[in-house]
Write a protein that holds these residues in place. Sequence first.
Motif, PDB file in Angstrom:
ATOM      1  N   ILE A  64      -2.387 -53.230 -12.840  1.00 41.96           N
ATOM      2  CA  ILE A  64      -3.550 -53.820 -13.500  1.00 41.96           C
ATOM      3  C   ILE A  64      -4.219 -52.801 -14.412  1.00 41.96           C
ATOM      4  O   ILE A  64      -4.633 -53.106 -15.532  1.00 41.96           O
ATOM      5  N   LEU A  65      -4.322 -51.546 -13.936  1.00 44.25           N
ATOM      6  CA  LEU A  65      -4.912 -50.490 -14.763  1.00 44.25           C
ATOM      7  C   LEU A  65      -4.113 -50.284 -16.043  1.00 44.25           C
ATOM      8  O   LEU A  65      -4.671 -50.154 -17.135  1.00 44.25           O
ATOM      9  N   LEU A  66      -2.782 -50.276 -15.911  1.00 48.89           N
ATOM     10  CA  LEU A  66      -1.935 -50.038 -17.081  1.00 48.89           C
ATOM     11  C   LEU A  66      -2.026 -51.176 -18.098  1.00 48.89           C
ATOM     12  O   LEU A  66      -1.723 -50.969 -19.274  1.00 48.89           O
ATOM     13  N   ARG A  67      -2.433 -52.352 -17.664  1.00 53.98           N
ATOM     14  CA  ARG A  67      -2.621 -53.443 -18.626  1.00 53.98           C
ATOM     15  C   ARG A  67      -3.696 -53.097 -19.653  1.00 53.98           C
ATOM     16  O   ARG A  67      -3.659 -53.575 -20.777  1.00 53.98           O
ATOM     17  N   HIS A  68      -4.664 -52.263 -19.244  1.00 52.22           N
ATOM     18  CA  HIS A  68      -5.751 -51.890 -20.155  1.00 52.22           C
ATOM     19  C   HIS A  68      -5.265 -51.016 -21.303  1.00 52.22           C
ATOM     20  O   HIS A  68      -5.876 -50.998 -22.372  1.00 52.22           O
ATOM     21  N   VAL A  69      -4.214 -50.236 -21.065  1.00 52.23           N
ATOM     22  CA  VAL A  69      -3.760 -49.288 -22.083  1.00 52.23           C
ATOM     23  C   VAL A  69      -2.401 -49.679 -22.651  1.00 52.23           C
ATOM     24  O   VAL A  69      -1.768 -48.886 -23.346  1.00 52.23           O
ATOM     25  N   THR A  70      -1.961 -50.892 -22.360  1.00 53.14           N
ATOM     26  CA  THR A  70      -0.696 -51.403 -22.880  1.00 53.14           C
ATOM     27  C   THR A  70      -0.989 -52.573 -23.797  1.00 53.14           C
ATOM     28  O   THR A  70      -1.785 -53.448 -23.448  1.00 53.14           O
ATOM     29  N   PRO A  71      -0.396 -52.608 -25.002  1.00 56.85           N
ATOM     30  CA  PRO A  71      -0.616 -53.756 -25.895  1.00 56.85           C
ATOM     31  C   PRO A  71      -0.324 -55.060 -25.170  1.00 56.85           C
ATOM     32  O   PRO A  71       0.678 -55.166 -24.454  1.00 56.85           O
TER      33      PRO A  71
END
Length: 209
Positions: free
Chosen positions: A105-112
């Motif tokens: 979920i965190l990586l969704r913030h920094v992934t297009p």
Amino acid sequence: MYIHKKQRVVTPTNWPVFGTTPTLLVNAHRLHEYTTSVLLQSRGTFMFKGLLFANMDMLFTTDPLDIYHILSKNFSNYPKGDKFRRIFDALGDGILNSDDGEEAILLRHVTPPFLWKLQHIHRVGNEKKLSDAWKSLDHFIYKFMAQKQKEYDRVSHEAERFIFFTAIMRELKDYSGTSLDLTKFLRDTLVNLAAAGKDSVTSALSWFF
């Protein structure tokens, strides 16, 4: 990038097209420590600039007045919106929308968005990890709910003893027959309470000891 001589902290450079994403990726293995250092150097507030055209800019703040303004005094002016709901879809529609899939979920913030949505469709990478964690969580939650439902049906509803889950079920009985999916609402509420309580309880115990 430059290094502050006194604090020895690397401050992220806002690169053309890439924003501050390169520095964030380099420090992904120590994300919490790095974020703390940057916030200390930037006096508590820092703007993360994402990839150009990716709509990924994020404001980080630890300023008590800013936090009070956003979370309390003017909370209604800062709706989370549909984008937030899509990112945190594993938590459902519970009372809160915050490792059971937390890393993904965190990586969704920094992934297009187009990239993590593509991973979600094909169930690869971190999206596969989130999907697997989601299924495991649902299996546990629904099994627990079924058990508590049986206990609720057996015991007297007039019992003086307070049990959180059965108290919620008593409050929701008036909504039976409406469009509200009571089972899903209970599931989402329990998941969000667990997610919210995990960090706050562990932090409280750590400070206490």
